[in-house]
Design an enzyme around this catalytic site. Structure first.
Site, PDB file in Angstrom:
ATOM      1  N   ILE A 153      45.549  44.747  43.646  1.00 53.53           N
ATOM      2  CA  ILE A 153      44.233  44.276  44.133  1.00 53.53           C
ATOM      3  C   ILE A 153      43.523  45.576  44.849  1.00 53.53           C
ATOM      4  O   ILE A 153      44.450  46.330  45.361  1.00 53.53           O
ATOM      5  CB  ILE A 153      44.174  43.190  44.823  1.00 53.53           C
ATOM      6  CG1 ILE A 153      44.890  43.225  46.100  1.00 53.53           C
ATOM      7  CG2 ILE A 153      44.420  41.724  44.141  1.00 53.53           C
ATOM      8  CD1 ILE A 153      44.864  42.056  47.094  1.00 53.53           C
ATOM      9  N   ASP A 154      42.380  45.748  44.949  1.00 53.92           N
ATOM     10  CA  ASP A 154      41.795  46.799  45.561  1.00 53.92           C
ATOM     11  C   ASP A 154      41.860  47.146  46.924  1.00 53.92           C
ATOM     12  O   ASP A 154      42.148  45.955  47.823  1.00 53.92           O
ATOM     13  CB  ASP A 154      40.273  46.881  45.449  1.00 53.92           C
ATOM     14  CG  ASP A 154      39.795  47.151  43.865  1.00 53.92           C
ATOM     15  OD1 ASP A 154      40.539  47.290  43.015  1.00 53.92           O
ATOM     16  OD2 ASP A 154      38.905  46.411  43.421  1.00 53.92           O
ATOM     17  N   LYS A 155      41.926  48.260  47.541  1.00 54.07           N
ATOM     18  CA  LYS A 155      42.018  48.588  48.920  1.00 54.07           C
ATOM     19  C   LYS A 155      41.257  47.346  49.951  1.00 54.07           C
ATOM     20  O   LYS A 155      41.907  46.808  50.894  1.00 54.07           O
ATOM     21  CB  LYS A 155      41.633  50.010  49.169  1.00 54.07           C
ATOM     22  CG  LYS A 155      41.644  50.178  50.760  1.00 54.07           C
ATOM     23  CD  LYS A 155      41.042  51.680  51.005  1.00 54.07           C
ATOM     24  CE  LYS A 155      40.877  51.982  52.600  1.00 54.07           C
ATOM     25  NZ  LYS A 155      40.599  53.255  52.702  1.00 54.07           N
ATOM     26  N   THR A 157      39.923  44.621  49.179  1.00 53.89           N
ATOM     27  CA  THR A 157      39.874  43.163  48.893  1.00 53.89           C
ATOM     28  C   THR A 157      41.194  42.732  49.504  1.00 53.89           C
ATOM     29  O   THR A 157      42.251  43.291  49.491  1.00 53.89           O
ATOM     30  CB  THR A 157      40.104  42.942  47.284  1.00 53.89           C
ATOM     31  OG1 THR A 157      39.009  43.701  46.642  1.00 53.89           O
ATOM     32  CG2 THR A 157      40.373  41.667  47.014  1.00 53.89           C
ATOM     33  N   ARG A 256      34.144  42.743  40.540  1.00 54.30           N
ATOM     34  CA  ARG A 256      33.083  43.637  41.187  1.00 54.30           C
ATOM     35  C   ARG A 256      32.130  44.049  39.957  1.00 54.30           C
ATOM     36  O   ARG A 256      30.883  44.030  39.916  1.00 54.30           O
ATOM     37  CB  ARG A 256      33.542  44.739  42.026  1.00 54.30           C
ATOM     38  CG  ARG A 256      34.587  44.368  43.076  1.00 54.30           C
ATOM     39  CD  ARG A 256      35.518  45.441  43.588  1.00 54.30           C
ATOM     40  NE  ARG A 256      34.820  46.457  44.293  1.00 54.30           N
ATOM     41  CZ  ARG A 256      35.225  47.663  44.621  1.00 54.30           C
ATOM     42  NH1 ARG A 256      36.355  47.785  44.506  1.00 54.30           N
ATOM     43  NH2 ARG A 256      34.373  48.586  45.327  1.00 54.30           N
TER      44      ARG A 256
END
Length: 347
Positions: A153-155, A157, A256
Site C-alpha cells: 500500500i502507498d506510503k 495510506t 486514488r
C-alpha cells in the site's frame, strides 16, 4: 548507512545488475529511448539517461542501444548497471511493527501512515522491508526480490498488509491475489457529494501521459491494466463523502485514480490535486476550516481497513479488521460537526 552499502559493493563481482525494466505497450508509437525512460523513471534527467546509453547501460530487447534508438510496441527496455540498485540491498533496521496476527506461515501488519513499504529511489532505508529484515530471518522473496511482501500500500495510506514467512505461504497468497479471491476493503474521505449510494468503477490504469508521478484511468486497453473498484457511501458531509472501497484488482494508486476518475478526488491527496479546495464556498472561514482539516490529516484520507484471505496452511478463511487511525477520525469528526451546523448546497 552509506558505509554499510559500500561494504556490500566491495564484495560484489564485476557484473551488470538490472535497475529498471519496462515493456512498451501495444499502442506505443516509435519514441527515442531517452524520452521513453524520462517518462517512466522517477527523478531521472535527460543527461543522466543519455550518459547511461553512452556507457552501454541501456538495452532494448537485450541489445545495447544509444539514446536516439526508437522504442516500438512491445519492446523490452532495460537499464543495467555495474552496481546493484540500493533497494536490493536490505539493511535490517530496528523499526517497531504493529503486528495484529502472526503464526508460522504469515503475519498481518497494521502499517502506520508515512511508512514506505519497500526501498526505492529516494527511500533506501526506514521502510517496512527494513523492519521485516530486522525482526525476521529468511523471509521468502517475491518476484521483485522483496522479502515477505505479498502486496503493498502507498506510503501515506495506513492499514493492513499480509506478509509471508514461508515459500509456500508466499506462493499461495500470491495466487489468491492474482485470482482476485482476497477481500480488501478501504475507507476513504473524498471530495464532493457522491450521489449514488454504491457503484462500480472500471477502467484500464496506466502511467499518466504527462505526469510520470501519477497513474491515470484509460478506456484504451493498450494504455494500462484492467482495474475494478466497488464503492459504497458510508456517510455524507455535503462537500465531502466518506466511502468504503472494495478492490477487485490491485493496481498502483487504484482507489486514488478511480475516485478522481469519477470526479471525487481523495481529500488531501496532494499527488492527485486533493490538497486543493475542490468543493465548497469561497468564504474565508471555510478556507480556514479546510486548512485545519489538512493539518489534522496531513496525507490522503485512505485506510486499508479490512483484509481477508484463505489461510495457506489451515485453508480456513481468515478476516482481519483495523480501526481507522486517529488522524482520519479527527478529520471525519470535524467534517461531521461542520455539516451538522451548516446549511450546505450539495454538489
Amino acid at each position: 548507512m552509506q558505509e554499510n552499502v559500500n561494504e556490500v559493493f566491495d564484495d560484489l563481482e564485476d557484473e551488470l545488475f538490472e535497475h529498471f525494466r519496462f515493456e512498451a505497450g501495444k499502442g506505443q508509437a516509435p519514441l527515442r529511448v531517452d524520452k521513453f525512460l524520462m517518462n517512466l523513471v522517477e527523478n531521472a534527467t535527460r543527461n543522466k539517461i543519455q550518459q547511461a546509453a553512452s556507457n552501454g547501460n541501456i538495452f532494448v530487447n537485450d541489445v545495447a542501444v544509444k539514446s536516439n534508438h526508437k522504442v516500438k510496441a512491445l519492446d523490452v527496455v532495460r537499464v543495467l548497471m555495474k552496481q546493484p540498485p540500493f533497494e536490493n540491498i536490505i539493511i535490517p533496521e530496528n523499526i517497531p511493527l504493529n503486528i495484529v496476527y502472526e503464526d508460522d506461515a504469515l503475519l498481518v501488519v497494521n502499517k502506520e501512515p508515512g511508512l514506505v513499504v519497500h526501498p526505492g529511489h529516494g527511500n533506501y532505508t526506514g521502510t517496512l522491508v527494513n523492519a521485516l529484515a530486522y525482526h525476521f530471518e529468511n523471509l521468502p522473496l517475491n518476484s521483485s526480490e522483496r522479502p515477505g511482501l505479498v502486496h503493498r500500500i502507498d506510503k501515506d495510506t495506513s492499514g493492513l498488509l499480509v506478509v509471508a514467512k514461508t515459500e509456500w505461504a508466499m506462493t499461495e497468497l500470491q495466487r489468491q491475489f492474482a485470482e482476485k479471491t482476497t477481500e480488501r476493503e478501504y475507507v476513504a474521505l473524498v471530495w464532493g457529494n457522491v450521489v449514488e449510494d454504491q457503484g462500480t468503477i472500471e477502467s484500464y490504469i496506466g502511467r499518466h501521459v504527462k505526469d510520470r508521478m501519477q497513474m491515470a484511468a484509460f478506456e484504451d486497453e493498450s494504455k494500462g491494466k484492467w482495474a475494478v473498484t466497488h464503492y459504497k457511501v458510508l456517510e455524507r458531509f455535503g462537500y465531502v463523502t466518506l466511502v468504503s472501497c472494495r478492490l477487485e484488482t490491485g493496481r498502483t494508486h487504484q482507489i486514488r485514480v478511480h475516485m478522481k476518475y469519477i470526479g471525487h478526488t481523495l481529500f488531501n491527496d496532494e499527488r492527485y490535486g486533493g490538497n486543493l479546495i475542490l468543493k465548497g464556498t469561497t468564504f474565508t472561514k471555510y478556507k480556514q476550516f479546510i486548512e485545519n482539516c489538512f493539518q489534522l490529516l496531513p496525507r490522503q484520507a485512505l485506510h486499508a481497513k479490512t483484509l481477508g484471505f484463505e489461510h495457506p496452511i489451515t485453508k480456513e478463511y481468515v478476516r482481519f479488521d483495523s480501526e481507522v487511525p486517529q488522524d482520519m477520525v479527527a478529520c471525519i469528526e470535524k467534517w461531521r460537526t461542520y455539516s451538522q451546523n451548516s446549511t450546505l448546497e450539495l454538489e
